[in-house]
Each structure stands twice: as C-alpha cells, then as structure tokens.
Design a protein around this motif. Sequence first.
Motif, PDB file in Angstrom:
ATOM      1  N   VAL A  83       0.836  -1.205   0.000  1.00 29.06           N
ATOM      2  CA  VAL A  83       0.000   0.000   0.000  1.00 29.06           C
ATOM      3  C   VAL A  83       0.869   1.253   0.000  1.00 29.06           C
ATOM      4  O   VAL A  83       0.588   2.222  -0.717  1.00 29.06           O
ATOM      5  N   TYR A  84       1.929   1.221   0.804  1.00 29.72           N
ATOM      6  CA  TYR A  84       2.840   2.373   0.842  1.00 29.72           C
ATOM      7  C   TYR A  84       3.496   2.620  -0.507  1.00 29.72           C
ATOM      8  O   TYR A  84       3.482   3.750  -1.025  1.00 29.72           O
ATOM      9  N   ASP A  90       6.689   7.914  -3.935  1.00 31.64           N
ATOM     10  CA  ASP A  90       6.809   8.546  -5.254  1.00 31.64           C
ATOM     11  C   ASP A  90       7.355   7.597  -6.318  1.00 31.64           C
ATOM     12  O   ASP A  90       7.484   7.989  -7.478  1.00 31.64           O
ATOM     13  N   LEU A  91       7.670   6.363  -5.924  1.00 29.43           N
ATOM     14  CA  LEU A  91       8.335   5.448  -6.844  1.00 29.43           C
ATOM     15  C   LEU A  91       7.534   5.220  -8.116  1.00 29.43           C
ATOM     16  O   LEU A  91       8.090   5.224  -9.225  1.00 29.43           O
ATOM     17  N   VAL A 110      13.904  -5.325  -1.889  1.00 30.77           N
ATOM     18  CA  VAL A 110      14.011  -6.042  -0.616  1.00 30.77           C
ATOM     19  C   VAL A 110      12.646  -6.595  -0.205  1.00 30.77           C
ATOM     20  O   VAL A 110      12.530  -7.759   0.223  1.00 30.77           O
ATOM     21  N   THR A 111      11.621  -5.795  -0.348  1.00 30.31           N
ATOM     22  CA  THR A 111      10.271  -6.228   0.034  1.00 30.31           C
ATOM     23  C   THR A 111       9.823  -7.427  -0.788  1.00 30.31           C
ATOM     24  O   THR A 111       9.256  -8.390  -0.250  1.00 30.31           O
ATOM     25  N   LEU A 112      10.089  -7.397  -2.092  1.00 30.70           N
ATOM     26  CA  LEU A 112       9.751  -8.535  -2.945  1.00 30.70           C
ATOM     27  C   LEU A 112      10.540  -9.777  -2.538  1.00 30.70           C
ATOM     28  O   LEU A 112      10.002 -10.891  -2.539  1.00 30.70           O
ATOM     29  N   GLY A 113      11.806  -9.581  -2.173  1.00 30.34           N
ATOM     30  CA  GLY A 113      12.634 -10.705  -1.753  1.00 30.34           C
ATOM     31  C   GLY A 113      12.093 -11.373  -0.508  1.00 30.34           C
ATOM     32  O   GLY A 113      12.083 -12.607  -0.402  1.00 30.34           O
ATOM     33  N   TYR A 163       3.047  -5.372  -6.940  1.00 30.86           N
ATOM     34  CA  TYR A 163       2.596  -4.857  -5.646  1.00 30.86           C
ATOM     35  C   TYR A 163       1.085  -4.680  -5.598  1.00 30.86           C
ATOM     36  O   TYR A 163       0.466  -4.863  -4.540  1.00 30.86           O
ATOM     37  N   MET A 164       0.477  -4.338  -6.724  1.00 33.19           N
ATOM     38  CA  MET A 164      -0.989  -4.255  -6.753  1.00 33.19           C
ATOM     39  C   MET A 164      -1.609  -5.604  -6.428  1.00 33.19           C
ATOM     40  O   MET A 164      -2.596  -5.694  -5.676  1.00 33.19           O
TER      41      MET A 164
END
Length: 266
Positions: A83-84, A90-91, A110-113, A163-164
């Motif tokens: 969500v962030y 701004d990414l 990192v989050t995907l990892g 991410y969606m």
Amino acid sequence: MATKSYKYQAQELVRKYVLADPVVPYTSVLGGIFMCKMAYDLTRLISPFYYKGYASLTKIQRIEWNNRGMSSTHAIFITIMSVYLVFFSDLFSDHLEGLVTFRRSNLSTVTLGVSVGYFITDLAMIFWLYPSLGGKEYVLHHLLSVSALAYAMLSGEGQLYTYMVLISETTTPGINVRWFLDTAGMKRSSAYLVNGIMMFFAWLVARICLFIYLFHHIYLHYDQIKQMHTFGYLLTFLVPSALFVMNMMWFAKILRGLRKTLSKRQ
C-alpha cells in the motif's frame, strides 16, 4: 566510543553488502525465510497461553495453526509495504519521468525478496505435508506467485503490478482467523459471523475491485508494458488473470458460506 565504532561498522556492513544492488535480492529472500521461521516458532510458543486447547490439537492441526500464524505475519508486512509503495511513495508516481513498468528501488526489491522467501517456505511446507496444508489450487497459486515475484525482483520489471496483486494479501489474516475460530470450536460465535462479513467485504475490495483497477491500469499503460521483455510481458497478463479467476471461485465459496451462516441464525 567503542559503541559508536561498532554502530558505524554495522552501518557500513549493511550499506556495502546487504544493500549492495547485486546482493539485495538474495539477502532479502534469506531474510524472508528467516522471518517465516521466527513467526512460526513464535506462534508455537505463545499459542498455548492464549488458547488452552492448543495442546490437545493433533500434530497436523498444530503445524497448520503455526503455519497460519506465519502467513498472517507475512500478509500484514506485505500489505503495509505494498500500500505504501503503490499509493503513498513517489516510486510509481505519474509525476516522475520514465516508464512506470521499469521503476524499482532497493526498498521495493528487498520487500519482494522477503515475499519470495515466504512463498518458498510455505510452498515447501505444502509439498512436505501435501495435501494437508492445501491442494492443487494452492500449489498453482504459490508457483504463479513465486514466478512473478522472483522475475520482478531480479529484473525490476513490472514491480508496480506485482505490488498491486500483493495488496490482496490483506485478506489472509481474516481467512486464518476464521480457521482459528473454527478449530477452537467457535463456529457459532458472534466473532465467527463478524469475521465472515468482514472477510466478504475485504475480499470484494482487495481481490475483485482492486484487480479490475489493475486491469484498467494495464490498459492505460499498454504502450509501456509492450516494451517489457517477453517473459515479463506475459507474466503481466497471465498471473493477474489466473489469480483473478481463482479469486472469483473462492469469492463464490465465501458468499455461499456467509449465506449459510446467516440462514442458520435466522
């Protein structure tokens, strides 16, 4: 002085190695696996204090109980981060120049990892105890998820759409709470009913409406998507479409279950 020296050395280690671009994906996957191990063990340790019947569960029930604690931990983490990154950072903002389909950062990678680490761990447990923790649909779901996540993590392509899709994990804690209540013999409680209603609306928003918005975004940015590599291009259409079909099938089951629960209370 010694404390500051150690702190500086630790910061340099993180900056030079852990967050070095070539190493980021692999260290984050290991971090995700480690997070899963910690969440599983923590669930196993604290559950007897909050549910006295935990010790009387069968071995496979205790394993699934702990596994669901692990999946809830991942779901909360990945929902917050997704969500962030999608709506608040701004990414992926339209204000930035460049193709949105090729944007990435160390944080997004990192989050995907971490998420890849979770799906690998959970898939390993599913295979180990098959079909106790899930049947063919869970295996298909996890294989599609790992493929899309790993590709987006390593190539940097299509991270926005990844991410969606990951925002849909917001429904996972509700599903797990429903299983916990059922296993604890609270299927006729008010908590079970409230959970079913909340799960219905959460599923509708996160796994139906959000996917429709995703497909609309893909349509509007198709000129950018077609510039992706063939594998990434196919994943952009294949994975959300397959998951959307599965979401609709599960949504129908949720709706039937909610109707059945409500009819019994009339």
